[in-house]
Design an enzyme around this catalytic site. Sequence first.
Site, PDB file in Angstrom:
ATOM      1  N   ASP A   2     -15.289  -3.221  -1.892  1.00  0.00           N
ATOM      2  CA  ASP A   2     -14.985  -3.056  -0.478  1.00  0.00           C
ATOM      3  C   ASP A   2     -16.303  -2.879   0.251  1.00  0.00           C
ATOM      4  O   ASP A   2     -17.156  -2.102  -0.192  1.00  0.00           O
ATOM      5  CB  ASP A   2     -14.100  -1.827  -0.266  1.00  0.00           C
ATOM      6  N   ASP A  46       0.853  -1.191   0.000  1.00  0.00           N
ATOM      7  CA  ASP A  46       0.000   0.000   0.000  1.00  0.00           C
ATOM      8  C   ASP A  46       0.884   1.234   0.000  1.00  0.00           C
ATOM      9  O   ASP A  46       1.757   1.388   0.868  1.00  0.00           O
ATOM     10  CB  ASP A  46      -0.909   0.012   1.232  1.00  0.00           C
TER      11      ASP A  46
END
Length: 245
Positions: free
Chosen positions: A130, A8
Amino acid sequence: MLIIPAIDLKDGACVRLRQGRMEDSTVFSDDPVSMAAKWVEGGCRRLHLVDLNGAFEGQPVNGEVVTAIAKRYPTLPIQIGGGIRSLETIEHYVKAGVSYVIIGTKAVKDPAFVAEACRAFPGKIIVGLDAKDGFVATDGWAEISTVQVIDLAKQFEADGVSSIVYTDIAKDGMMQGCNVPFTAALAAATKIPVIASGGIHNLGDIKSLLDAKVPGIIGAITGRAIYEGTLDVAEAQAFCDSYQG
């Protein structure tokens, strides 16, 4: 099932967030390319990259880092998500050597864009769903929609989507186990292969996904667990390869 290390990216560094909160981040390395090298040398067969700044800003911010990793490992499948809202951005990443591009927020707000992207870049498009309590979240998880994950996933079946990355927000970065029941339900309900994400802590969580006996679960993305040492990439991949159930 593939074990897919996550990198990330925030402000050029490799970080991990807790439950998607930018203010609750841990920096694990200021050299993401070297971090990619660590996971490749550890035997990973695919990398999951996320441009966190891009997810919040709606356009690529850490694109140079992504390109650098793709150039260093031209034969390694790499998937990138975060801030991908246009065909131009997808084209940029594909030309840079990225194997798969993940469409998240844009897929929820403009499902027709997914079909368009699949036509333009066949085999290259992943949809990132998500969710919190079964409802899709968007805009770097800042917004919770009224759209059910399974309902939306079914809409993409005819488009030629390569796979779905399903992340349970409540679990992400918490290392308290992934949401196996919902991941399995999603994979069973759609023809699109599913990659699990969020909450994986150790080999037991990998075993739980395999024990679900749903062929549609083709991968598991892991972040904080491999950075903090509760899961070993090579060991986990070997376990998946030899799993008999």
